[in-house]
Design an enzyme around this catalytic site. Structure first.
Site, mmCIF file in Angstrom:
data_model
loop_
_atom_site.group_PDB
_atom_site.id
_atom_site.type_symbol
_atom_site.label_atom_id
_atom_site.label_comp_id
_atom_site.label_asym_id
_atom_site.label_seq_id
_atom_site.Cartn_x
_atom_site.Cartn_y
_atom_site.Cartn_z
ATOM 1 N N LYS A 11 0.796 -1.161 -0.041
ATOM 2 C CA LYS A 11 0.089 -0.011 -0.087
ATOM 3 C C LYS A 11 0.697 1.430 -0.091
ATOM 4 O O LYS A 11 2.069 1.101 0.214
ATOM 5 C CB LYS A 11 -0.798 -0.129 1.045
ATOM 6 C CG LYS A 11 -2.005 -1.233 1.105
ATOM 7 C CD LYS A 11 -2.770 -1.218 2.504
ATOM 8 C CE LYS A 11 -4.025 -2.254 2.238
ATOM 9 N NZ LYS A 11 -4.941 -2.131 3.311
ATOM 10 N N TYR A 51 -12.049 -2.005 -3.925
ATOM 11 C CA TYR A 51 -12.763 -2.081 -2.581
ATOM 12 C C TYR A 51 -14.061 -2.273 -2.572
ATOM 13 O O TYR A 51 -14.799 -1.984 -1.604
ATOM 14 C CB TYR A 51 -12.255 -1.255 -1.774
ATOM 15 C CG TYR A 51 -10.633 -1.495 -1.080
ATOM 16 C CD1 TYR A 51 -10.499 -2.714 -0.044
ATOM 17 C CD2 TYR A 51 -9.471 -0.667 -1.414
ATOM 18 C CE1 TYR A 51 -9.362 -3.074 0.132
ATOM 19 C CE2 TYR A 51 -8.456 -1.040 -0.762
ATOM 20 C CZ TYR A 51 -8.366 -2.271 -0.023
ATOM 21 O OH TYR A 51 -7.093 -2.645 0.535
ATOM 22 N N ASN A 114 -2.091 0.158 6.785
ATOM 23 C CA ASN A 114 -1.508 -0.960 7.326
ATOM 24 C C ASN A 114 -0.625 -1.868 6.294
ATOM 25 O O ASN A 114 -0.375 -2.947 6.352
ATOM 26 C CB ASN A 114 -2.656 -1.748 7.813
ATOM 27 C CG ASN A 114 -3.668 -2.026 6.914
ATOM 28 O OD1 ASN A 114 -3.522 -1.765 5.608
ATOM 29 N ND2 ASN A 114 -4.560 -2.778 7.320
ATOM 30 N N HIS A 117 -2.306 -5.445 1.494
ATOM 31 C CA HIS A 117 -3.668 -6.161 1.357
ATOM 32 C C HIS A 117 -3.237 -7.612 0.961
ATOM 33 O O HIS A 117 -2.146 -7.884 0.300
ATOM 34 C CB HIS A 117 -4.279 -5.331 0.254
ATOM 35 C CG HIS A 117 -5.501 -6.358 -0.325
ATOM 36 N ND1 HIS A 117 -6.723 -6.366 0.427
ATOM 37 C CD2 HIS A 117 -5.385 -7.054 -1.164
ATOM 38 C CE1 HIS A 117 -7.593 -7.115 -0.263
ATOM 39 N NE2 HIS A 117 -6.869 -7.678 -1.358
ATOM 40 N N GLU A 128 -9.540 -10.985 -7.612
ATOM 41 C CA GLU A 128 -8.782 -9.998 -7.458
ATOM 42 C C GLU A 128 -7.452 -10.233 -8.239
ATOM 43 O O GLU A 128 -6.895 -8.994 -8.762
ATOM 44 C CB GLU A 128 -8.120 -9.854 -5.740
ATOM 45 C CG GLU A 128 -9.302 -9.524 -4.893
ATOM 46 C CD GLU A 128 -8.845 -9.448 -3.444
ATOM 47 O OE1 GLU A 128 -9.946 -9.055 -2.675
ATOM 48 O OE2 GLU A 128 -7.736 -9.619 -3.121
HETATM 49 P P1 IDP Z 1 -7.894 -6.529 5.676
HETATM 50 O O1 IDP Z 1 -7.200 -5.628 4.820
HETATM 51 O O2 IDP Z 1 -7.156 -7.106 7.033
HETATM 52 O O3 IDP Z 1 -8.625 -7.842 4.975
HETATM 53 P P2 IDP Z 1 -10.584 -5.567 5.748
HETATM 54 O O4 IDP Z 1 -11.636 -5.459 6.898
HETATM 55 O O5 IDP Z 1 -10.888 -6.330 4.464
HETATM 56 O O6 IDP Z 1 -9.132 -5.934 6.181
HETATM 57 O O7 IDP Z 1 -10.423 -3.845 5.339
HETATM 58 C C1 IDP Z 1 -9.823 -3.463 4.163
HETATM 59 C C2 IDP Z 1 -8.840 -2.319 4.612
HETATM 60 O O8 IDP Z 1 -9.900 -1.278 4.905
HETATM 61 C C3 IDP Z 1 -8.088 -2.672 5.743
HETATM 62 O O9 IDP Z 1 -6.740 -3.205 5.353
HETATM 63 C C4 IDP Z 1 -7.658 -1.048 6.238
HETATM 64 O O10 IDP Z 1 -6.729 -0.322 5.117
HETATM 65 C C5 IDP Z 1 -8.902 -0.450 6.092
HETATM 66 N N1 IDP Z 1 -9.575 -0.701 7.294
HETATM 67 C C6 IDP Z 1 -10.398 -1.561 7.888
HETATM 68 N N2 IDP Z 1 -10.801 -1.388 9.113
HETATM 69 C C7 IDP Z 1 -10.772 -0.003 9.135
HETATM 70 C C8 IDP Z 1 -11.230 1.084 9.990
HETATM 71 O O11 IDP Z 1 -11.782 0.612 11.214
HETATM 72 N N3 IDP Z 1 -10.870 2.263 10.032
HETATM 73 C C9 IDP Z 1 -9.875 2.620 8.878
HETATM 74 N N4 IDP Z 1 -9.669 1.712 8.044
HETATM 75 C C10 IDP Z 1 -10.048 0.423 8.151
HETATM 76 MG MG MG Z 2 -9.853 -7.724 3.486
#
Ligand code: IDP
Ligand code: MG
Length: 140
Positions: A11, A51, A114, A117, A128
Site C-alpha cells: 500500500k 474495494y 497498514n 492487502h 482480485e
Molecule cells: P484486511 O485488509 O485485513 O482484510 P478489511 O476488513 O478487509 O481488512 O479492510 C480493508 C482495509 O480497510 C484494511 O486493510 C484497512 O486499510 C482499512 N480498514 C479496515 N478497518 C478500518 C477501520 O476501522 N478504520 C479505517 N480503515 C480501516
Molecule cells: Mg479484506
C-alpha cells in the site's frame, strides 16, 4: 495443501517509505514466490471498484483516498496454502493487534495505513488477481 495463488498489494504508506523490498523479503522468507508484480498509481474509480465490497463501511471514502495517495505494488504470491499463509504473514488488520514479526506489526502506521492487502479466500483471490493481471503476466 495445494499450491495456491493470492493477490497482494503493497500500500502507499509502504511504497512512500521505500519498504517494497523489506515487505517482499517477508513473503520470500516465508516460502511464498512473487510470480507477478507491477507498480501502479490507482485511479479513484479503480480503488472504488477494487474495494467495492466495503462500499457501505464508514471508512470507505478514507480508504479509497488513502489507496490513491501514492503508488502501490500489486503482486501475485504463489505457494502452499498461499491465501491463508499470506494472511498469517500480514498479521491482523489493526497493527496494534498484529502478532510480533508480521508485516503489519513491523511496518504499519495505523489500522488504515497498514502497509499490505491480501486476499481473504481462494475465491476472492481469483477475482482480485484477474482484476489486475492478465494470465500472460503471471509466471510461476
Ligand atoms: P484486511 O485488509 O485485513 O482484510 P478489511 O476488513 O478487509 O481488512 O479492510 C480493508 C482495509 O480497510 C484494511 O486493510 C484497512 O486499510 C482499512 N480498514 C479496515 N478497518 C478500518 C477501520 O476501522 N478504520 C479505517 N480503515 C480501516
Ligand atoms: Mg479484506
Amino acid at each position: 495443501m495445494a499450491t495456491e495463488r493470492t493477490l497482494s498489494i503493497i500500500k502507499p504508506d509502504a511504497t512512500r517509505r521505500n519498504l517494497t523490498g523489506k515487505v517482499n523479503a517477508c513473503f520470500e522468507e516465508a516460502g511464498l514466490r512473487i510470480v507477478a508484480q507491477k507498480r501502479l498509481h490507482l485511479t479513484q474509480a479503480q480503488a472504488e471498484a477494487f474495494y467495492g465490497v466495503h462500499r457501505e463501511r464508514g471508512f470507505f471514502k478514507d480508504l479509497v483516498a488513502f489507496m490513491i495517495s501514492g503508488p502501490v505494488v500489486v503482486q501475485v504470491l504463489e505457494g502452499e496454502g498461499a491465501v491463508a499463509k499470506n494472511r498469517e504473514i500480514m498479521g491482523a488488520t489493526d497493527p496494534a493487534k498484529a502478532a510480533p514479526g508480521t508485516i503489519r506489526k513491523l511496518f504499519a502506521e495505523s489500522i488504515e495505513a497498514n502497509s499490505v492487502h491480501g486476499s481473504d479466500s481462494a475465491e476472492n483471490a481469483a477475482a482480485e488477481i484477474a482484476f489486475f493481471f492478465a494470465g500472460i503476466e503471471i509466471v510461476g
